[in-house]
Scaffold this motif. Structure first.
Motif, mmCIF file in Angstrom:
data_model
loop_
_atom_site.group_PDB
_atom_site.id
_atom_site.type_symbol
_atom_site.label_atom_id
_atom_site.label_comp_id
_atom_site.label_asym_id
_atom_site.label_seq_id
_atom_site.Cartn_x
_atom_site.Cartn_y
_atom_site.Cartn_z
ATOM 1 N N GLU A 168 0.854 -1.167 0.000
ATOM 2 C CA GLU A 168 0.000 0.000 0.000
ATOM 3 C C GLU A 168 0.901 1.230 0.000
ATOM 4 N N ALA A 169 0.459 2.314 -0.637
ATOM 5 C CA ALA A 169 1.283 3.514 -0.789
ATOM 6 C C ALA A 169 1.723 4.087 0.554
ATOM 7 N N ASP A 170 0.818 4.143 1.538
ATOM 8 C CA ASP A 170 1.202 4.710 2.824
ATOM 9 C C ASP A 170 2.237 3.836 3.528
ATOM 10 N N ALA A 171 2.105 2.526 3.420
ATOM 11 C CA ALA A 171 3.076 1.623 4.022
ATOM 12 C C ALA A 171 4.430 1.765 3.338
ATOM 13 N N GLU A 172 4.417 1.906 2.038
ATOM 14 C CA GLU A 172 5.664 2.079 1.292
ATOM 15 C C GLU A 172 6.390 3.346 1.737
ATOM 16 N N ALA A 173 5.641 4.433 1.911
ATOM 17 C CA ALA A 173 6.236 5.701 2.337
ATOM 18 C C ALA A 173 6.833 5.585 3.745
ATOM 19 N N ALA A 223 10.479 -0.861 12.648
ATOM 20 C CA ALA A 223 10.319 0.576 12.900
ATOM 21 C C ALA A 223 9.155 1.142 12.090
ATOM 22 N N ALA A 224 9.001 0.694 10.860
ATOM 23 C CA ALA A 224 7.916 1.179 10.008
ATOM 24 C C ALA A 224 6.561 0.776 10.580
ATOM 25 N N GLN A 225 6.444 -0.464 11.022
ATOM 26 C CA GLN A 225 5.181 -0.914 11.597
ATOM 27 C C GLN A 225 4.884 -0.178 12.899
ATOM 28 N N ALA A 226 5.899 0.064 13.714
ATOM 29 C CA ALA A 226 5.692 0.804 14.962
ATOM 30 C C ALA A 226 5.213 2.223 14.665
ATOM 31 N N ALA A 227 5.820 2.872 13.679
ATOM 32 C CA ALA A 227 5.423 4.236 13.315
ATOM 33 C C ALA A 227 3.989 4.271 12.796
ATOM 34 N N MET A 228 3.628 3.290 11.973
ATOM 35 C CA MET A 228 2.275 3.267 11.427
ATOM 36 C C MET A 228 1.252 2.993 12.535
ATOM 37 N N PHE A 229 1.576 2.107 13.458
ATOM 38 C CA PHE A 229 0.666 1.818 14.573
ATOM 39 C C PHE A 229 0.482 3.066 15.434
ATOM 40 N N GLN A 230 1.575 3.761 15.733
ATOM 41 C CA GLN A 230 1.490 4.984 16.531
ATOM 42 C C GLN A 230 0.629 6.030 15.830
ATOM 43 N N ASP A 231 0.775 6.141 14.520
ATOM 44 C CA ASP A 231 -0.044 7.079 13.763
ATOM 45 C C ASP A 231 -1.523 6.699 13.854
ATOM 46 N N SER A 232 -1.813 5.419 13.794
ATOM 47 C CA SER A 232 -3.197 4.947 13.917
ATOM 48 C C SER A 232 -3.780 5.294 15.280
ATOM 49 N N VAL A 233 -2.975 5.148 16.318
ATOM 50 C CA VAL A 233 -3.438 5.471 17.662
ATOM 51 C C VAL A 233 -3.689 6.977 17.783
ATOM 52 N N LEU A 234 -2.833 7.789 17.192
ATOM 53 C CA LEU A 234 -3.047 9.240 17.227
ATOM 54 C C LEU A 234 -4.322 9.636 16.482
ATOM 55 N N ARG A 235 -4.588 8.968 15.358
ATOM 56 C CA ARG A 235 -5.836 9.229 14.628
ATOM 57 C C ARG A 235 -7.047 8.802 15.463
ATOM 58 N N ASP A 254 -4.497 -4.195 11.107
ATOM 59 C CA ASP A 254 -4.442 -3.236 10.000
ATOM 60 C C ASP A 254 -2.996 -2.855 9.697
ATOM 61 N N THR A 255 -2.201 -2.691 10.753
ATOM 62 C CA THR A 255 -0.789 -2.358 10.574
ATOM 63 C C THR A 255 -0.045 -3.501 9.896
ATOM 64 N N ILE A 256 -0.267 -4.709 10.358
ATOM 65 C CA ILE A 256 0.403 -5.872 9.761
ATOM 66 C C ILE A 256 0.008 -6.015 8.300
ATOM 67 N N ALA A 257 -1.287 -5.905 8.024
ATOM 68 C CA ALA A 257 -1.785 -6.079 6.655
ATOM 69 C C ALA A 257 -1.238 -5.021 5.708
ATOM 70 N N ALA A 258 -1.004 -3.821 6.195
ATOM 71 C CA ALA A 258 -0.501 -2.744 5.332
ATOM 72 C C ALA A 258 0.861 -3.083 4.748
ATOM 73 N N PHE A 259 1.632 -3.910 5.430
ATOM 74 C CA PHE A 259 2.977 -4.249 4.966
ATOM 75 C C PHE A 259 3.053 -5.605 4.278
ATOM 76 N N MET A 260 1.909 -6.215 4.048
ATOM 77 C CA MET A 260 1.894 -7.474 3.313
ATOM 78 C C MET A 260 1.823 -7.165 1.832
ATOM 79 N N PRO A 261 2.511 -7.911 0.996
ATOM 80 C CA PRO A 261 2.438 -7.669 -0.456
ATOM 81 C C PRO A 261 0.996 -7.734 -0.945
ATOM 82 N N LEU A 262 0.678 -6.891 -1.898
ATOM 83 C CA LEU A 262 -0.700 -6.804 -2.405
ATOM 84 C C LEU A 262 -1.109 -8.015 -3.237
ATOM 85 N N GLY A 263 -0.182 -8.769 -3.721
ATOM 86 C CA GLY A 263 -0.562 -9.952 -4.483
ATOM 87 C C GLY A 263 0.653 -10.667 -5.035
#
Length: 104
Positions: free
Chosen positions: A27-32, A43-55, A89-98
């Protein structure tokens, strides 16, 4: 506490370099986030999870407040459910799309 020598700070093997992980379409956001983390998947998954909690704090302040007060086995069912949702949701964001993963 600590790891089992995996080197990534989490479970499993040491994180793969960004080039190997990015070769799989994410996913584009996970790639960024992965680029910002210089390829460190943990580190990427931790950052994305923290962002989700802030949202969540902005979108559902009451649930966020209860989440701060009750974690672990004593967490309310809706708090537990939200934590599980954010985690997966965080784990799935970093899984290959197909398709299969890229060869090593």
């Amino acid at each position: 506490s600590g790891g089992s020598g995996g080197g990534g700070g989490g479970f499993g093997k040491k994180p793969e370099p960004a080039a190997a992980v990015a070769a799989a379409a994410l996913e584009a956001d996970a790639e960024a986030v992965l680029r910002q983390a210089r390829g460190n998947l943990d580190a990427a998954q931790a950052a994305m999870f923290q962002d989700s909690v802030l949202r969540l704090q902005q979108a559902e302040p009451e649930l966020f407040a209860r989440m701060q007060d009750s974690q672990g086995p004593s967490a309310a069912p809706d708090v537990h459910e939200k934590l599980v949702e954010l985690t997966w949701d965080t784990i799935a964001a970093f899984m290959p799309l197909g398709g299969p993963p890229p060869p090593p």
